[in-house]
Design a protein around this motif. Sequence first.
Motif, mmCIF file in Angstrom:
data_model
loop_
_atom_site.group_PDB
_atom_site.id
_atom_site.type_symbol
_atom_site.label_atom_id
_atom_site.label_comp_id
_atom_site.label_asym_id
_atom_site.label_seq_id
_atom_site.Cartn_x
_atom_site.Cartn_y
_atom_site.Cartn_z
ATOM 1 N N THR A 239 76.125 60.632 91.618
ATOM 2 C CA THR A 239 77.189 61.579 91.216
ATOM 3 C C THR A 239 78.570 60.804 90.669
ATOM 4 O O THR A 239 79.052 59.879 91.799
ATOM 5 N N VAL A 240 79.066 61.123 89.807
ATOM 6 C CA VAL A 240 80.308 60.125 89.310
ATOM 7 C C VAL A 240 81.388 61.561 89.601
ATOM 8 O O VAL A 240 81.501 62.602 88.688
ATOM 9 N N TYR A 241 82.769 60.872 90.221
ATOM 10 C CA TYR A 241 83.750 61.882 90.532
ATOM 11 C C TYR A 241 84.785 61.651 89.428
ATOM 12 O O TYR A 241 85.149 60.500 89.122
ATOM 13 N N GLN A 242 85.704 62.701 89.400
ATOM 14 C CA GLN A 242 86.897 62.711 88.692
ATOM 15 C C GLN A 242 88.004 62.003 89.674
ATOM 16 O O GLN A 242 87.928 62.168 90.697
ATOM 17 N N LEU A 243 88.816 61.300 88.769
ATOM 18 C CA LEU A 243 89.910 60.415 89.564
ATOM 19 C C LEU A 243 90.884 61.438 90.218
ATOM 20 O O LEU A 243 91.264 62.277 89.203
ATOM 21 N N LYS A 244 91.210 61.163 91.256
ATOM 22 C CA LYS A 244 92.310 62.154 91.940
ATOM 23 C C LYS A 244 93.342 61.306 92.502
ATOM 24 O O LYS A 244 93.105 60.294 93.183
ATOM 25 N N TYR A 245 94.595 61.888 92.664
ATOM 26 C CA TYR A 245 95.496 61.305 93.695
ATOM 27 C C TYR A 245 95.926 62.223 94.771
ATOM 28 O O TYR A 245 95.740 63.764 94.630
ATOM 29 N N THR A 246 96.209 61.950 95.779
ATOM 30 C CA THR A 246 96.642 62.726 96.900
ATOM 31 C C THR A 246 98.250 63.093 96.811
ATOM 32 O O THR A 246 99.058 62.024 97.064
ATOM 33 N N SER B 122 83.975 71.299 88.814
ATOM 34 C CA SER B 122 82.674 71.849 88.886
ATOM 35 C C SER B 122 81.882 70.450 88.766
ATOM 36 O O SER B 122 82.283 69.630 88.240
ATOM 37 N N ILE B 123 80.753 70.589 89.482
ATOM 38 C CA ILE B 123 79.667 69.395 89.221
ATOM 39 C C ILE B 123 78.735 69.909 87.996
ATOM 40 O O ILE B 123 78.001 70.987 88.141
ATOM 41 N N GLN B 124 78.632 68.985 87.285
ATOM 42 C CA GLN B 124 77.691 69.248 86.043
ATOM 43 C C GLN B 124 76.368 68.517 86.071
ATOM 44 O O GLN B 124 76.667 66.892 86.104
ATOM 45 N N PRO B 125 75.064 68.961 86.134
ATOM 46 C CA PRO B 125 73.958 67.769 86.036
ATOM 47 C C PRO B 125 74.023 67.273 84.395
ATOM 48 O O PRO B 125 74.069 67.787 83.574
ATOM 49 N N HIS B 126 73.488 66.164 84.325
ATOM 50 C CA HIS B 126 72.979 65.438 83.092
ATOM 51 C C HIS B 126 71.735 64.752 83.245
ATOM 52 O O HIS B 126 71.550 64.236 84.081
ATOM 53 N N VAL B 127 71.486 64.295 82.029
ATOM 54 C CA VAL B 127 70.142 63.344 82.037
ATOM 55 C C VAL B 127 70.444 62.086 81.324
ATOM 56 O O VAL B 127 71.363 62.357 80.221
ATOM 57 N N VAL B 128 69.676 61.111 81.532
ATOM 58 C CA VAL B 128 70.066 59.678 80.733
ATOM 59 C C VAL B 128 69.154 59.839 79.497
ATOM 60 O O VAL B 128 67.908 59.809 79.684
ATOM 61 N N LEU B 129 69.384 59.585 78.425
ATOM 62 C CA LEU B 129 68.565 59.620 77.007
ATOM 63 C C LEU B 129 68.155 57.918 76.962
ATOM 64 O O LEU B 129 68.891 57.010 76.864
ATOM 65 N N ASP B 130 67.102 57.962 76.491
ATOM 66 C CA ASP B 130 66.662 56.480 75.897
ATOM 67 C C ASP B 130 67.104 56.453 74.599
ATOM 68 O O ASP B 130 66.825 57.134 73.679
ATOM 69 N N ARG B 131 67.636 55.482 74.345
ATOM 70 C CA ARG B 131 68.355 55.161 73.037
ATOM 71 C C ARG B 131 67.152 55.039 71.928
ATOM 72 O O ARG B 131 67.599 55.151 70.805
ATOM 73 N N PHE C 28 71.884 62.430 86.690
ATOM 74 C CA PHE C 28 73.012 62.078 87.366
ATOM 75 C C PHE C 28 74.050 63.127 87.193
ATOM 76 O O PHE C 28 73.722 64.298 86.232
ATOM 77 N N GLU C 29 75.039 63.590 88.133
ATOM 78 C CA GLU C 29 75.979 64.428 87.922
ATOM 79 C C GLU C 29 77.370 63.936 87.906
ATOM 80 O O GLU C 29 77.536 62.714 88.225
ATOM 81 N N GLU C 30 78.234 64.739 87.118
ATOM 82 C CA GLU C 30 79.574 64.242 86.893
ATOM 83 C C GLU C 30 80.549 65.370 87.403
ATOM 84 O O GLU C 30 80.015 66.706 87.078
ATOM 85 N N GLU C 31 81.683 65.015 88.146
ATOM 86 C CA GLU C 31 82.762 66.029 88.493
ATOM 87 C C GLU C 31 83.551 66.318 87.244
ATOM 88 O O GLU C 31 84.212 65.223 86.874
ATOM 89 N N VAL C 32 83.667 67.413 86.723
ATOM 90 C CA VAL C 32 84.480 67.792 85.710
ATOM 91 C C VAL C 32 85.587 68.460 85.883
ATOM 92 O O VAL C 32 85.477 69.485 86.805
ATOM 93 N N VAL C 33 86.592 68.581 85.245
ATOM 94 C CA VAL C 33 87.922 69.526 85.184
ATOM 95 C C VAL C 33 88.025 70.354 84.050
ATOM 96 O O VAL C 33 88.076 69.943 83.075
ATOM 97 N N GLU C 34 88.334 71.425 84.487
ATOM 98 C CA GLU C 34 88.657 72.531 83.367
ATOM 99 C C GLU C 34 90.262 72.948 83.250
ATOM 100 O O GLU C 34 90.621 73.773 84.054
#
Length: 228
Positions: A28-35, A180-189, A200-206
């Motif tokens: 899981t890859v998260y969005q950069l955040k500041y506190t 939100s957390i969105q699932p993805h797949v890695v494609l073979d180039r 893999f999953e990534e956290e995205v901002v709307e």
Amino acid sequence: MTDKVIRLFKLSFKGDSFRVGGEREGSTVYQLKYTVKGREIPVIPSSSWKGVFKRISEGIAKGKGIGTASSHNNDDHPKEKRNNEEANKRVQSILEHVKSEVGKGTKVKGTQLKGIDIDDEVWTIVRSNVSADDVTWEDLEEITTRAVYYYMCPVDRLYGSKLFASSISFSDSLVEGNTSIQPHVVLDRNFGAQKEKRLFEEEVVEPSNITLKVVLRPEGDVNYGDIP
């Protein structure tokens, strides 16, 4: 005497979901955040804004052939690309003036250059980047050439070069919006197909809105010629 004006631009954007690189935990890859005041808020850092605007600016400047932008490559102007006639004439004019002041020996002391006044803003940049020790004419020519090409390039003038600072600054952008957390797949180039067991999953901002402050400082008078 013309007053120098510092300009502040406040920009507002609306966009789709995004992620600016933050921490990674497992797959899981998260969005950069500041506190901020105990809250974790998604952020677009100033460095990301600068990179985006710089790429756009470079594309426009090269496409229109503004100044020495056509030779701008990886934040430099390689020797093999320095074919701007106006820039090369400016280099020779500066060097000829220096030679008329200090003679034509094989070397010149950097301290000698401090007392030479040349009616060209580039000369101030050259003098500030030459050491007080002896320098060869070859080294002086290289510094002068780089200074001229940087100075006549709108990309370097705005975003800075290896010889002088930038004229533009960007703020960080704190972004309010749902994540939100969105699932993805890695494609073979090679085959364009999904790789097995490569999820893999990534956290995205709307974002509801994105704001950005841009400060533009005075950069002196420069003539890039007629812009097509």
